[in-house]
Design a protein around this motif. Structure first.
Motif, PDB file in Angstrom:
ATOM      1  N   TYR B  34       0.912  -1.241  -0.033  1.00 12.43           N
ATOM      2  CA  TYR B  34      -0.103  -0.008   0.131  1.00 12.43           C
ATOM      3  C   TYR B  34       0.818   1.229   0.092  1.00 12.43           C
ATOM      4  O   TYR B  34       2.092   1.245   0.585  1.00 12.43           O
ATOM      5  CB  TYR B  34      -0.888   0.018   1.165  1.00 12.43           C
ATOM      6  N   TYR B  36       0.405   5.375   1.014  1.00 12.82           N
ATOM      7  CA  TYR B  36      -0.219   6.423   1.516  1.00 12.82           C
ATOM      8  C   TYR B  36       0.709   7.733   1.568  1.00 12.82           C
ATOM      9  O   TYR B  36       1.957   7.522   1.423  1.00 12.82           O
ATOM     10  CB  TYR B  36      -0.659   6.301   2.953  1.00 12.82           C
ATOM     11  N   GLN B  38       1.161  11.876   3.453  1.00 16.20           N
ATOM     12  CA  GLN B  38       0.720  12.594   4.663  1.00 16.20           C
ATOM     13  C   GLN B  38       1.201  14.075   4.346  1.00 16.20           C
ATOM     14  O   GLN B  38       2.638  14.317   4.449  1.00 16.20           O
ATOM     15  CB  GLN B  38       0.967  11.843   5.624  1.00 16.20           C
ATOM     16  N   PRO B  44      -3.215  10.579   7.121  1.00 14.48           N
ATOM     17  CA  PRO B  44      -2.576   9.994   5.789  1.00 14.48           C
ATOM     18  C   PRO B  44      -3.714   9.899   4.930  1.00 14.48           C
ATOM     19  O   PRO B  44      -4.954   9.599   5.343  1.00 14.48           O
ATOM     20  CB  PRO B  44      -2.278   8.725   6.354  1.00 14.48           C
ATOM     21  N   TYR B  87       4.492   7.198   2.320  1.00 15.85           N
ATOM     22  CA  TYR B  87       4.569   5.836   2.976  1.00 15.85           C
ATOM     23  C   TYR B  87       4.479   4.504   2.080  1.00 15.85           C
ATOM     24  O   TYR B  87       3.275   4.673   1.352  1.00 15.85           O
ATOM     25  CB  TYR B  87       3.813   5.736   4.229  1.00 15.85           C
ATOM     26  N   ARG B  91       0.911  -4.763   4.085  1.00 12.16           N
ATOM     27  CA  ARG B  91      -0.422  -5.140   4.811  1.00 12.16           C
ATOM     28  C   ARG B  91       0.030  -6.649   5.185  1.00 12.16           C
ATOM     29  O   ARG B  91      -0.252  -7.481   4.326  1.00 12.16           O
ATOM     30  CB  ARG B  91      -1.631  -4.912   3.906  1.00 12.16           C
ATOM     31  N   GLN B  99      -3.080  -5.782   9.291  1.00 12.86           N
ATOM     32  CA  GLN B  99      -2.665  -4.671   9.742  1.00 12.86           C
ATOM     33  C   GLN B  99      -1.475  -3.904   8.857  1.00 12.86           C
ATOM     34  O   GLN B  99      -0.837  -4.411   8.176  1.00 12.86           O
ATOM     35  CB  GLN B  99      -1.437  -5.051  10.930  1.00 12.86           C
ATOM     36  N   LEU B 100      -1.491  -2.718   8.611  1.00 17.90           N
ATOM     37  CA  LEU B 100      -0.700  -1.820   8.143  1.00 17.90           C
ATOM     38  C   LEU B 100       0.662  -1.590   8.970  1.00 17.90           C
ATOM     39  O   LEU B 100       0.524  -0.889   9.861  1.00 17.90           O
ATOM     40  CB  LEU B 100      -1.329  -0.509   7.752  1.00 17.90           C
ATOM     41  N   TRP B 102       3.787   0.673   9.077  1.00 20.96           N
ATOM     42  CA  TRP B 102       4.341   1.533   8.549  1.00 20.96           C
ATOM     43  C   TRP B 102       5.830   1.779   9.050  1.00 20.96           C
ATOM     44  O   TRP B 102       6.453   1.546   9.935  1.00 20.96           O
ATOM     45  CB  TRP B 102       3.447   3.049   9.206  1.00 20.96           C
ATOM     46  N   GLY B 103       6.546   2.410   8.012  1.00 22.37           N
ATOM     47  CA  GLY B 103       7.724   2.921   8.045  1.00 22.37           C
ATOM     48  C   GLY B 103       8.090   4.316   8.421  1.00 22.37           C
ATOM     49  O   GLY B 103       6.832   4.979   8.705  1.00 22.37           O
ATOM     50  N   ALA B 104       9.059   5.114   8.257  1.00 30.75           N
ATOM     51  CA  ALA B 104       9.152   6.478   8.456  1.00 30.75           C
ATOM     52  C   ALA B 104       8.696   7.361   7.309  1.00 30.75           C
ATOM     53  O   ALA B 104       8.936   8.314   7.286  1.00 30.75           O
ATOM     54  CB  ALA B 104      10.518   6.786   8.725  1.00 30.75           C
TER      55      ALA B 104
END
Lengths: 118, 112
Positions: B34, B36, B38, B44, B87, B91, B99-100, B102-104
Motif C-alpha cells: 500500500y 499513503y 501525509q 494519511p 509511506y 499489509r 495490519q498496516l 508503517w515505516g518512516a
C-alpha cells in the motif's frame, strides 16, 4: 461521504489528567482503527473494532489507554493519568471489510487529534 | 517492525514524474503493498495498492517487480501540492485483521 471526523483537533492537558478523543467514521464502514503517531514516524497501530467488538487491543500502549465503540458507530479513545510521553498525534481510520461489492479494505484516516501533555 | 525501506527524502521538479522507490524484500506471497501520503498536519491519504500486478489510478501508478521485493510509486506530473511524506506499507494478515506496518516514509519535495 463526509470522511472520518476527529474531535478535538488539538488538546492541551496537564500531566495526570484524563483525556478523551472522539472519532466518527465514514457511515457505512464497519471497522474502526486507532493509531498513534510521533514526530518523524509513521503511524503506530493501537487497536481496532469490527462494529462494536474490539478485536485487537494488545497493542494499546499501557492499561492507561482504553477505547470503546458502544453502538458500532463513533468511538472514543481515553488516556488516563496522562504523561508527557503521551504527547503525540492520535489518528483514527475506518474501512469497509467484507465480501460485498463495496468492500475495499482501504483505511481512510481522519485529520487526527494532537495531544500535548504539559 | 517496518517491512519496508525507503529513502529519507527526495526532490522532484514541478511537472516532472516523481518516482518513489521502496524495498520490501521480506514480503510474503499474500501481503499487499500500500502507498499513503501525509501532508503536513493532516491525516494519511490513501493513494494506491497492489499485490503483484502493476496498478494505475487517477492519482498514481504502482510498479511492482516480478520477484515482489521492491516497488515504485509514480506520480506522473508532480505539482507543488504533491509535497508530502509518502509511506510504502506492507499489509500483514494477523488473525482476523489486516495490519498496516508503517515505516518512516520518504519526504518528497516538489520544487518550482
Amino acid at each position: 461521504d463526509t470522511g472520518v471526523s476527529q474531535n478535538p483537533r488539538h488538546k492541551i492537558t496537564k500531566r495526570g489528567q484524563n483525556v478523551t478523543f472522539r472519532c466518527d467514521p465514514i457511515s457505512e464502514h464497519n471497522r474502526l482503527y486507532w493509531y498513534r503517531q510521533t514526530l518523524g514516524q509513521g503511524p503506530e497501530f493501537l487497536t481496532y473494532f469490527q462494529n462494536e467488538a474490539q478485536l485487537e487491543k494488545s497493542r494499546l500502549l499501557s492499561d492507561r489507554f482504553s477505547a470503546e465503540r458502544p453502538k458500532g458507530s463513533f468511538s472514543t479513545l481515553e488516556i488516563q493519568r496522562t504523561e508527557q510521553g503521551d504527547s503525540a498525534m492520535y489518528l483514527c481510520a475506518s474501512s469497509l471489510v467484507g465480501t460485498g461489492r463495496l468492500a475495499k479494505n482501504i483505511q481512510y484516516f481522519g485529520a487526527g487529534t494532537r495531544l500535548s501533555v504539559l | 517492525d517496518a517491512k519496508t525501506t525507503q529513502p529519507t527524502s527526495m526532490d522532484c521538479a514541478e511537472g516532472r514524474a516523481a518516482n518513489l522507490p521502496c524495498n520490501h524484500s521480506t514480503i510474503s506471497g499474500n501481503e499487499y503493498v500500500y502507498w499513503y501520503r501525509q501532508i503536513h498536519s493532516q491525516g494519511p491519504q490513501y493513494i494506491i495498492h497492489g499485490l503483484k500486478n502493476n496498478e494505475t489510478n487517477e492519482m498514481a501508478s504502482l510498479i511492482i517487480t516480478e520477484d515482489r521485493k521492491s516497488s515504485t510509486l509514480i506520480l506522473p506530473h508532480a505539482t507543488l501540492r504533491d509535497t508530502a511524506v509518502y509511506y510504502c506499507i506492507v499489509r500483514v494478515a494477523t488473525g482476523s485483521n489486516y495490519q498496516l506496518i508503517w515505516g518512516a516514509g520518504t519526504k518528497l519535495i516538489i520544487k518550482p
